[in-house]
Design a protein around this motif. Structure first.
Motif, mmCIF file in Angstrom:
data_model
loop_
_atom_site.group_PDB
_atom_site.id
_atom_site.type_symbol
_atom_site.label_atom_id
_atom_site.label_comp_id
_atom_site.label_asym_id
_atom_site.label_seq_id
_atom_site.Cartn_x
_atom_site.Cartn_y
_atom_site.Cartn_z
ATOM 1 N N LEU A 1 0.826 -1.217 0.000
ATOM 2 C CA LEU A 1 0.000 0.000 0.000
ATOM 3 C C LEU A 1 0.852 1.256 0.000
ATOM 4 C CD1 LEU A 1 -2.560 -1.129 2.728
ATOM 5 C CD2 LEU A 1 -3.082 -0.702 0.316
ATOM 6 N N ASN B 1 9.860 2.420 -4.322
ATOM 7 C CA ASN B 1 10.229 2.157 -2.922
ATOM 8 C C ASN B 1 11.227 1.005 -2.806
ATOM 9 O OD1 ASN B 1 7.443 3.253 -3.182
ATOM 10 N ND2 ASN B 1 7.667 3.548 -0.987
ATOM 11 N N LYS C 1 15.228 0.924 -1.704
ATOM 12 C CA LYS C 1 15.620 0.534 -0.346
ATOM 13 C C LYS C 1 15.273 -0.907 0.031
ATOM 14 C CE LYS C 1 11.469 2.830 1.425
ATOM 15 N NZ LYS C 1 10.894 3.841 2.283
ATOM 16 N N SER D 1 3.348 -7.253 1.891
ATOM 17 C CA SER D 1 2.073 -6.765 2.425
ATOM 18 C C SER D 1 0.948 -6.944 1.406
ATOM 19 C CB SER D 1 2.243 -5.309 2.880
ATOM 20 O OG SER D 1 1.169 -4.934 3.686
HETATM 21 N N1 LIG Z 1 0.607 4.853 5.409
HETATM 22 C C1 LIG Z 1 0.068 3.734 6.096
HETATM 23 C C2 LIG Z 1 1.016 2.581 6.054
HETATM 24 C C3 LIG Z 1 1.250 2.094 4.698
HETATM 25 C C4 LIG Z 1 2.439 1.166 4.675
HETATM 26 O O1 LIG Z 1 3.018 0.797 5.705
HETATM 27 N N2 LIG Z 1 2.790 0.803 3.501
HETATM 28 C C5 LIG Z 1 3.871 -0.121 3.352
HETATM 29 C C6 LIG Z 1 3.381 -1.251 2.516
HETATM 30 S S1 LIG Z 1 1.916 -1.972 3.211
HETATM 31 C C7 LIG Z 1 5.020 0.546 2.650
HETATM 32 O O2 LIG Z 1 5.859 -0.136 2.103
HETATM 33 N N3 LIG Z 1 5.093 1.871 2.647
HETATM 34 C C8 LIG Z 1 6.058 2.613 1.922
HETATM 35 C C9 LIG Z 1 7.459 2.639 2.454
HETATM 36 O O3 LIG Z 1 7.697 2.210 3.608
HETATM 37 O O4 LIG Z 1 8.371 3.062 1.696
HETATM 38 C C10 LIG Z 1 -0.220 4.053 7.526
HETATM 39 O O5 LIG Z 1 0.142 5.135 7.929
HETATM 40 O O6 LIG Z 1 -0.802 3.234 8.236
#
Ligand SMILES: N[C@@H](CCC(=O)N[C@@H](CS)C(=O)NCC(=O)O)C(=O)O
Length: 284
Positions: free
Chosen positions: A53, A59, A63, A149
C-alpha cells in the motif's frame, strides 16, 4: 506496446531502468522499474516484486536491496506500480488503502473501478507480455514472484491462481487472509461489491490454499513479530498455515516469524538476499 526508458541507473553492477508504457488493462500510462543484472546470459530469469500500500515501483528498488543478490545470481527484477494512476475516478486519491496505490492485484467488477483497476490482468498478462516482447534477453519461461504486504497477498494469490505460471513464490508480511482483515475487506467491498463473497474468496490466499491441487506447495514467507499490522490482525499468516495444514500441503511452506522486525523496508532489506537466493533455486 513498447516502453519508454526515462532513466538508466547503475546499481550493483547492473542497470536499473526506469520505464513507462501505455497499458490497456489499466487504461493509463504505467511506470515501473526493471533491474537488469550484469550478465551476458541471453535468457535472464525474472523475479516480479509486488509492492504494498502507498508504494510505487520506486520504494523497493531504492531501499529493498533485492538488486544485491539479483546481481550475483543474474536475475532480473521487475518492480511494477501498485495501481492505475490519474483515472479521475471520484475518491481515487482519498485513502491510502483504496484506489491509487492500492490496486490489490485484482480486476475490479464494480463501477466505477472497472475503468482501469485491473491490476490482476496487468501483472499476470499485459506487463509480462510487453516486457518479453521488448526485452528479448528476458526468459519468459523462468518467472517467479514475490511481494510485500498487499504485494505479498498479490504474490500468493497470483501464484496459487495460476499453477505453473511462476516457478516459485515468496512473500514478506503478506495480507494472507484478506477476507478476514480490515484492509482486504475494504478493498474487496470496493472493487467487487459487498455481496460478491465468491469473488472475494477467489482472491484470498487462505481460501485458495484449501483447494491447491498442484504438487507440493513450496513457499517462503517472512513476518516480523514487531510488525504493528501483524499485531492488528491485518496479515493473519497463521490462518494461511492452518488452511495449508488442513489441506495437507504445508510440508514445504516455510513461515518464519522474525523476532522484533517491523513492517518496514528495514525488515524487507534484511531478508531480501535470502528471498532472491530462494527463488534462484527454482529459476537457475
Ligand atoms: N501509510 C500507512 C502505512 C502504509 C504502509 O506501511 N505501507 C507499506 C506497505 S503496506 C510501505 O511499504 N510503505 C512505503 C514505504 O515504507 O516506503 C499508515 O500510515 O498506516
Amino acid at each position: 506496446m513498447s516502453f519508454t526508458t526515462n532513466a538508466t541507473i547503475a546499481s550493483f553492477g547492473g542497470k536499473l531502468l526506469k520505464l513507462s508504457h501505455k497499458a490497456k488493462s489499466t487504461n493509463c500510462d504505467m511506470n515501473l522499474n526493471l533491474y537488469m543484472p550484469p550478465t551476458s546470459n541471453k535468457k535472464i530469469p525474472v523475479l516480479f516484486y509486488l509492492s504494498g500500500l502507498t508504494c510505487t515501483g520506486d520504494n523497493c528498488s531504492e531501499k529493498g536491496f533485492f538488486q544485491h543478490m539479483a546481481s550475483k545470481k543474474g536475475i532480473a527484477v521487475v518492480y511494477p506500480d501498485t495501481s492505475p494512476r490519474g483515472l479521475n475516478i471520484e475518491g481515487e486519491d482519498d485513502a491510502y488503502d483504496f484506489g491509487s496505490g492500492a490496486g490489490f492485484y485484482v480486476d475490479a467488477t464494480k463501477e466505477p473501478w472497472t475503468k482501469g483497476y485491473n491490476m490482476y490482468s496487468y501483472i499476470t498478462d499485459e506487463l509480462p507480455k510487453a516486457l518479453f516482447e521488448s526485452f528479448d534477453n528476458l526468459d519468459s519461461q523462468k518467472v517467479s514472484i514475490t511481494g510485500h504486504s498487499m504485494g505479498g497477498h498479490g504474490a500468493l494469490t497470483l501464484f496459487l491462481k495460476n499453477p505453473g505460471k511462476y516457478k516459485s513464490c515468496s512473500a514478506f508480511a503478506p495480507i494472507a487472509n484478506p477476507i478476514n482483515a480490515p484492509w482486504g475487506q475494504k478493498a474487496f467491498k470496493g472493487y467487487f461489491g459487498e455481496d460478491q463473497q465468491q469473488k472475494w474468496k477467489e482472491h484470498d490466499a487462505t481460501e485458495l490454499v484449501k483447494n491447491w491441487k498442484g504438487k507440493d506447495l513450496d513457499l517462503l514467507i517472512d513476518v516480523g513479530t514487531g510488525d504493528n499490522f501483524y499485531k492488528q490482525k491485518q496479515l493473519l499468516p497463521e490462518n494461511f498455515m492452518d488452511a495449508a495444514k488442513e489441506a495437507g500441503v504445508e510440508k514445504n511452506i516455510k513461515l518464519r516469524m522474525q523476532p522484533d522486525y517491523d513492517h518496514s523496508y528495514y525488515f524487507m532489506s534484511s531478508f531480501a538476499d535470502e528471498h532472491v537466493e530462494y527463488h534462484s533455486k527454482f529459476l537457475l
